[in-house]
Enzyme design. Sequence first.
Site, PDB file in Angstrom:
ATOM      1  CE1 TYR A  12      -3.204   2.806   0.062  1.00  0.00           C
ATOM      2  CE2 TYR A  12      -1.889   3.700   1.927  1.00  0.00           C
ATOM      3  CZ  TYR A  12      -2.470   3.970   0.797  1.00  0.00           C
ATOM      4  OH  TYR A  12      -3.325   5.129   0.979  1.00  0.00           O
ATOM      5  CG  HIS A  15      -4.759   1.657   3.363  1.00  0.00           C
ATOM      6  ND1 HIS A  15      -5.646   1.138   2.560  1.00  0.00           N
ATOM      7  CD2 HIS A  15      -4.959   2.845   3.004  1.00  0.00           C
ATOM      8  CE1 HIS A  15      -6.331   1.573   1.717  1.00  0.00           C
ATOM      9  NE2 HIS A  15      -6.039   3.102   1.971  1.00  0.00           N
TER      10      HIS A  15
HETATM   11  O1  KDG Z   1      -9.562   5.190  -2.714  1.00  0.00           O
HETATM   12  C1  KDG Z   1      -8.613   4.640  -1.693  1.00  0.00           C
HETATM   13  C2  KDG Z   1      -7.846   5.694  -1.428  1.00  0.00           C
HETATM   14  O2  KDG Z   1      -8.501   6.920  -1.161  1.00  0.00           O
HETATM   15  C3  KDG Z   1      -7.137   5.565  -0.257  1.00  0.00           C
HETATM   16  O3  KDG Z   1      -6.485   4.316  -0.406  1.00  0.00           O
HETATM   17  C4  KDG Z   1      -6.102   6.674   0.216  1.00  0.00           C
HETATM   18  O4  KDG Z   1      -5.561   5.939   2.256  1.00  0.00           O
HETATM   19  C5  KDG Z   1      -5.793   6.727   1.802  1.00  0.00           C
HETATM   20  C6  KDG Z   1      -5.318   8.108   2.030  1.00  0.00           C
HETATM   21  O5  KDG Z   1      -5.040   8.184   3.108  1.00  0.00           O
HETATM   22  O6  KDG Z   1      -5.020   9.040   1.271  1.00  0.00           O
HETATM   23 MG    MG Z   2      -5.476   6.648   4.404  1.00  0.00          MG
END
Ligand code: KDG
Ligand code: MG
Length: 408
Positions: free
Chosen positions: A160, A217
């Site tokens: 992520y 995340h």
């Molecule tokens: O669509 C998913 C994103 O908005 C997300 O993964 C972004 O976690 C995120 C962030 O903190 O910007």
């Molecule tokens: Mg986020």
Amino acid sequence: MKITDAKVFVGGPGKNYVTLKIQTDQGIYGLGDATLNNRETLPACYLEEYLIPNLVGKDPRNSEDIWQFFYRGAYFRKGPVAMAAFGAIDMALWDIKAKLANMPLYQLFGGKSRDGAMLYSHAAGSDLEHLMDSIGAQIEQGYKAVRVQCGVPGMPAASYGVPEGSGDNRHFITDFSGIKPKLEIWDADCYMRFMPDALMQVRERFGAELKLLHDVHHRLRPRESAEFARQVEPARLFWLEDPTPADDQNALRLLRSHSTAPIAIGEVFNSVWDCKQLIEEELIDFIRVAVTYAGGITHVKRIVDLADLHHVRTGFHGAPSHSPISMAAQAHLNVWAPNFGIQEYLVLGSPECDALFPSKHRVEQGLMYVSNEPGLGVDFDEREAQRYRYQPGSHPVVRLQDGTLWNY
Ligand code: KDG
Ligand code: MG
């Protein structure tokens, strides 16, 4: 005064922005953003088929009653699709109201508490060296706060927030090759062995002043998240985001009893009811809702007021899927809110995006300065919009090393 018509546009430069334009019988129009990343056609359909037919003929000045009409009147309440659609209507009605008053929107909330609102940008690297370069580049652009994500040894590179290789690190979350998701692999042991020390190395390299943020995340289990939060304390993060999924909000008590790391949660919440326990039990320090899918300005303002009673500051979601319209609505809230914390901000300003959404909002040295034009201070060029079409895309899905499906 009456609403005469409303239209929805889906598309944008490299994005599927869902833009609502509400027309009135007095020539004033309002704009709203209903973008729900990778599910964009759903709020658009809800608006077109259910909400707009009920909107036409209503007095746009009664934004509270219109909000209640859609929310309470729907019977099946909440959910990101519905709240994004209500949110877009609500933004557009506040835009109209502020244009009627001939004032920038923040004046209707109570004026400014500050001029520039602090932003954080993103830095990421497939390894620590690339991450350090990426942070350096953000600091050079004037940011005083940076979210840092790093590839983890032992985990496949695409985890992520981290691009493969050393490419552009900020626009990769959505894969526009279709609606079938790519796969990411998560391994909590590898992550927990590596990340606390990596964050400490970042702190040592860039010094005490830089505000550092990190997003887990939703990946850790509650016990792991408590251990991790304690381990990262020496890096003195500005916040640790989504350490564990907040579906079970009691789980945050464990983390809280083991660590004083500041916690930010809420980007997937869409109602004050999702936020209530975390705020009232003071289990978080920052609330991450977005005006888009948390029901617009009317509902988010209620959340901000509740948060203020419990020392919780704002840190609105500002991922690249937010259009300049919702970012403008948040910019007005940010200069007003007595409990403002920080705003997530990923450079939207490509020439194509500026042509589609002209505005005088500006960013200087990591702070956002709101436009003084009446209303939201952002426009929408319908002719430019004809250049864009909806493009199907998807978030990745995550599996553990043994194949078990995990939280994205
Ligand atoms: O669509 C998913 C994103 O908005 C997300 O993964 C972004 O976690 C995120 C962030 O903190 O910007
Ligand atoms: Mg986020």
